[in-house]
Design a protein around this motif. Structure first.
Motif, PDB file in Angstrom:
ATOM      1  N   LYS A  46      14.119 -16.681  29.934  1.00  0.00           N
ATOM      2  CA  LYS A  46      15.047 -17.366  29.020  1.00  0.00           C
ATOM      3  C   LYS A  46      14.408 -18.614  28.419  1.00  0.00           C
ATOM      4  O   LYS A  46      14.419 -18.812  27.199  1.00  0.00           O
ATOM      5  N   ASN A  48      11.294 -19.380  28.334  1.00  0.00           N
ATOM      6  CA  ASN A  48      10.140 -18.946  27.552  1.00  0.00           C
ATOM      7  C   ASN A  48      10.581 -18.447  26.171  1.00  0.00           C
ATOM      8  O   ASN A  48       9.962 -18.747  25.148  1.00  0.00           O
ATOM      9  N   GLU A 578       9.212 -22.640  38.943  1.00  0.00           N
ATOM     10  CA  GLU A 578       8.706 -21.548  39.781  1.00  0.00           C
ATOM     11  C   GLU A 578       7.413 -21.962  40.456  1.00  0.00           C
ATOM     12  O   GLU A 578       6.683 -22.812  39.955  1.00  0.00           O
ATOM     13  N   ARG A 617      12.968 -18.955  42.901  1.00  0.00           N
ATOM     14  CA  ARG A 617      11.885 -19.837  42.432  1.00  0.00           C
ATOM     15  C   ARG A 617      10.528 -19.278  42.810  1.00  0.00           C
ATOM     16  O   ARG A 617       9.496 -19.747  42.339  1.00  0.00           O
TER      17      ARG A 617
HETATM   18  P1  ATP Z   1      15.244 -19.398  35.233  1.00  0.00           P
HETATM   19  O1  ATP Z   1      16.492 -18.582  35.261  1.00  0.00           O
HETATM   20  O2  ATP Z   1      14.732 -19.628  36.608  1.00  0.00           O
HETATM   21  O3  ATP Z   1      15.366 -20.623  34.402  1.00  0.00           O
HETATM   22  P2  ATP Z   1      13.942 -18.118  33.008  1.00  0.00           P
HETATM   23  O4  ATP Z   1      14.761 -16.951  32.694  1.00  0.00           O
HETATM   24  O5  ATP Z   1      14.078 -19.324  32.182  1.00  0.00           O
HETATM   25  O6  ATP Z   1      14.110 -18.467  34.557  1.00  0.00           O
HETATM   26  P3  ATP Z   1      11.151 -18.392  32.464  1.00  0.00           P
HETATM   27  O7  ATP Z   1      10.912 -19.586  33.306  1.00  0.00           O
HETATM   28  O8  ATP Z   1      11.193 -18.548  31.002  1.00  0.00           O
HETATM   29  O9  ATP Z   1      12.431 -17.625  33.003  1.00  0.00           O
HETATM   30  O10 ATP Z   1      10.062 -17.288  32.763  1.00  0.00           O
HETATM   31  C1  ATP Z   1       9.736 -16.884  34.102  1.00  0.00           C
HETATM   32  C2  ATP Z   1       8.274 -16.504  34.179  1.00  0.00           C
HETATM   33  O11 ATP Z   1       8.065 -15.309  33.467  1.00  0.00           O
HETATM   34  C3  ATP Z   1       7.350 -17.528  33.563  1.00  0.00           C
HETATM   35  O12 ATP Z   1       6.186 -17.620  34.351  1.00  0.00           O
HETATM   36  C4  ATP Z   1       7.043 -16.943  32.206  1.00  0.00           C
HETATM   37  O13 ATP Z   1       5.790 -17.371  31.719  1.00  0.00           O
HETATM   38  C5  ATP Z   1       7.028 -15.461  32.498  1.00  0.00           C
HETATM   39  N1  ATP Z   1       7.365 -14.626  31.331  1.00  0.00           N
HETATM   40  C6  ATP Z   1       8.476 -14.691  30.594  1.00  0.00           C
HETATM   41  N2  ATP Z   1       8.450 -13.764  29.606  1.00  0.00           N
HETATM   42  C7  ATP Z   1       7.289 -13.098  29.729  1.00  0.00           C
HETATM   43  C8  ATP Z   1       6.654 -12.015  29.018  1.00  0.00           C
HETATM   44  N3  ATP Z   1       7.212 -11.424  27.975  1.00  0.00           N
HETATM   45  N4  ATP Z   1       5.447 -11.608  29.458  1.00  0.00           N
HETATM   46  C9  ATP Z   1       4.861 -12.164  30.519  1.00  0.00           C
HETATM   47  N5  ATP Z   1       5.386 -13.187  31.229  1.00  0.00           N
HETATM   48  C10 ATP Z   1       6.582 -13.641  30.846  1.00  0.00           C
END
Ligand code: ATP
Ligand code: MG
Length: 694
Positions: A46, A48, A578, A617
């Motif tokens: 999300k 990202n 994380e 995490r």
């Molecule tokens: P949270 O709910 O904990 O806030 P989130 O949904 O915001 O998590 P991110 O922190 O954006 O998730 O991403 C989690 C991990 O996955 C990060 O290391 C990010 O770089 C990786 N990631 C996200 N999208 C991709 C993708 N399309 N390809 C490879 N890695 C990805």
């Protein structure tokens, strides 16, 4: 270097859909797009996706100055800006520098609120030199006002200052009537309804008379300003896009601000995860995210993401199993293709001392195996739970930084020095003045009270100090202070040099008041280093109050940014982040869920989500540690109660097959038997006789 590579090539189709929604060819006639909600589970990208969306907007012509990006912490804001920069740079090369400098509206709701209120102070009847009270200053002011009203706790058993502040803050942030808040969250205070109203009215007056705002005011004044349609329209028109991360943890005031800025939802993107809502104690409401789509007509576009990129399959499956037992149904289906044979571990230890030894040992093993300390984190429910571990880490010389605990700024000496600055910035700030005056020997609370009253009476004129007659015993120290103060008010030494002047002035008081001067002096020097990164006193004070720097391991000294250090964090402060290996301390009933949060099903459910946040995490390794007994307040020395504990109810027996179970230290029976190699026979009697030559 400029490359033409597709900056979105790494995204999956759902993420890409969210990033491209309404941008470029798909935008409406005015270039903006309708509201968008990305609701998805932990680690699904999300944040990202949000960073890519900002970058994509900029690369498609949106002026970065017209993007408002709201995050949960300053750290998250900085991380987001870094991610955006990396993406934009891939396309624009060095021209990305200009973008980075223009993306200035990135920060927390509170920090952005403070900035907007200062900018518009004149139009909304505020003095732009207002200072900001942190929670402890606010509690002090609440206390002062309470005494003035004769609502003393000792005589009448009136609620404590911290409780009064919690009630006030909750009512403000939830925008709910006081009696409802009392009934629902503070039923034992319900009989004080009338007195609390009187107290809160006086508290608001005191803040205004002193030109101070508390945290809640930063949102409240902002929301009130936007309730005026002309202001809302003008401010809303400054931004083409407003994007919010971690939307599940916003409160009613924050949602109101967002809706007032963009009533039709055009250009609004919010992302979040209802299964990770953990801030209801600060009046956050998960309803904000659940109700978001329906607040618009037509409703917001919803994108869900189902692939978890963060965790290995066994970790994700264990976390999914824990949240699947929740009362509420979270309909997200997370999957991962990061296969691993290593299940998460549940480690049973005797007590917190063993827990600390286990964690420190494993952390070093991982480092040996090439996983930097920075890629490891230890998470806990309450800040004091890390006490025994901090001692163990110091003993083994493992540097660490602690997030979400007692902040550097909460230490008395740091508060003293900052109070001097704040008092100079705003001589009407009574809490600051009261603290500063009492640093001088011979000045007690009543003299200090008279002094600050005098200053407030003169309308905050700093020269009121000149004419104040201190008790004779304090005269010499008083003169020194007045001289310093005059310099500060006139900014004679300039910023940040004046902070050194304050430290030198403070030195004799430091020596008189504290035994451990050397450590505290080092803190103050560190404060000067932090100050050097700010253009002026006001911005330094605002930023520090809103998002104070983290405490570091005192023994090891503050780690430099390029050094390696272990992260210690409350679970609340770990959200959004994380690490390769994660240790969760005290995963026992009484800690998770906390004894303080088992009053209602809703509270218990929030504790379950907290454990879910902690588990999600971890990227590669997860250790959930369960001491068989622990000290309720984390400290034996204070005569704290020792309680026997059971594994957290959120991991019932039925889920145990998802974990590897371990006892530590291993029982003697489990240890491999030592090899008993036959020893040579010797005749000691013979040797003894030989010693005397017979
Ligand atoms: P949270 O709910 O904990 O806030 P989130 O949904 O915001 O998590 P991110 O922190 O954006 O998730 O991403 C989690 C991990 O996955 C990060 O290391 C990010 O770089 C990786 N990631 C996200 N999208 C991709 C993708 N399309 N390809 C490879 N890695 C990805
Ligand atoms: Mg995130």
């Amino acid at each position: 270097m400029t490359t033409t590579a597709d900056p979105l090539s790494a995204l999956n189709p759902d993420q890409r859909r969210a990033v491209e929604y309404g941008v470029g060819a798909a935008a409406g006639a005015d270039g903006a797009c309708g509201p968008l909600l990305v609701i998805a589970g932990a680690g699904s990208g999300k944040t990202n996706t949000l960073a890519h969306r900002v970058a994509h907007l900029i690369l498609n012509g949106t002026d970065p100055r017209r993007i408002l990006l709201l995050t949960f912490s300053r750290r998250a804001a900085a991380e987001m800006a870094r991610r955006v920069d990396r993406i934009v740079r891939r396309v624009l090369g060095n021209r990305a520098d200009a973008v980075a400098q223009a993306l200035t509206w990135t920060g927390t709701f509170h920090a952005i609120g403070a900035r907007i209120l200062r900018e518009h102070a004149a139009e909304i009847g505020l003095d732009p030199a207002f200072t900001i009270h942190d929670r402890s200053d606010s509690a002090d002011l609440m206390n002062l006002v309470r005494h003035e009203l004769g609502l003393s706790r000792t005589e009448s058993r009136f609620p404590a200052k911290a409780t009064c502040l919690s009630i006030y803050s909750r009512a403000v942030n939830a925008r709910a009537p006081l009696d409802e808040i009392l009934l629902r969250h503070f039923p034992w205070c319900a009989g004080w309804d009338a007195e609390l109203r009187r107290l809160f009215a006086a508290y608001v007056e005191a803040k205004q008379a002193q030109n101070v705002l508390d945290y809640d005011d930063l949102l409240l004044y902002w929301a009130q300003m936007l309730a005026e349609p002309a202001h809302a329209a003008a401010l809303g028109a400054r931004f083409d896009h407003v994007l919010v991360d971690e939307y599940q943890d916003t409160n009613t005031l924050q949602a109101d601000v967002l809706m007032a800025l963009k009533p039709d939802g055009r250009g609004v993107t919010v992302v979040g995860d209802d299964a990770q809502s953990i801030y209801s104690f600060r009046a956050a409401t998960v309803r904000n995210i659940l109700d978001f789509p329906g607040r618009f007509d037509p409703p917001a576009r919803i994108v869900t993401l189902e692939r978890n990129y963060r965790s290995t399959v066994p970790i994700l499956e264990a976390a999914n199993a824990v949240i699947a037992l929740a009362d509420e149904r979270f309909t997200k289906n997370l999957w991962s293709d990061r296969h691993s044979a290593e299940k998460p571990q549940i480690v049973t230890v005797r007590d917190e001392t063993d827990q600390a030894a286990y964690v420190a040992g494993r952390v070093l093993d991982y480092r040996e195996a090439g996983i930097a300390l920075k890629s490891q984190a230890v998470l806990f429910r309450a800040s004091h739970h890390s006490g025994p571990l901090e001692i163990e880490l110091a003993r083994r010389n493992i540097p660490f930084v602690k997030f979400g605990g007692l902040k550097f700024l909460e230490a008395a000496h740091v508060k003293d020095v900052l109070a001097v600055l704040r008092f100079a910035e705003n001589p009407r700030d009574r809490v600051a003045g009261f603290r500063v005056a009492q640093l001088l020997p011979g000045i007690g609370p009543s003299t200090a009270g008279r002094l600050v009253d005098r200053i407030v009476e003169t309308g905050g004129r700093a020269d009121a100090l000149d004419r104040f007659e201190p008790p004779p015993r304090a005269a010499a120290d008083w003169q020194a202070f007045v001289a310093l103060f005059a310099d500060l008010v006139a900014s004679r030494s300039g910023w940040p040099a004046e902070l050194e002047a304050v430290r030198l002035w403070y030195e004799p008081h430091l020596q008189r008041l504290h035994d451990d001067c050397a450590v505290r002096r080092a803190d103050l020097i560190q404060l000067e280093q932090i100050a050097a990164g700010y253009p002026d006193r006001q911005r330094f004070l605002t930023d520090l109050t809103l998002d104070p720097p983290e405490a570091t391991s005192a023994e090891a000294g503050p780690p430099h940014l390029d050094e390696d250090y272990l992260i210690l964090s409350t679970i609340h402060s770990a959200k959004g982040q994380e690490w390769s290996s994660v240790f969760v301390l005290n995963a026992v009933d009484g800690c998770i869920p906390s004894d303080m949060a088992t009053g209602s099903t809703a509270e218990i459910e929030e504790e379950r989500r907290l454990l879910y946040v902690a588990m999600t995490r971890a990227r590669d390794a997860l250790h959930i540690v369960t001491p068989q007994r622990f000290f309720t307040h984390g400290q034996q020395a204070r005569g704290d109660r020792h309680v026997y504990a059971c594994r957290t109810r959120f991991i019932p027996d039925a889920l145990l097959d998802r974990f590897t179970l371990l006892s530590w230290p291993p029982a003697a029976a489990d240890l491999p038997a030592p090899e008993a190699a036959p020893l040579p026979r010797i005749d000691l009697k013979q040797r003894m006789r030989g010693m005397w030559g017979s």
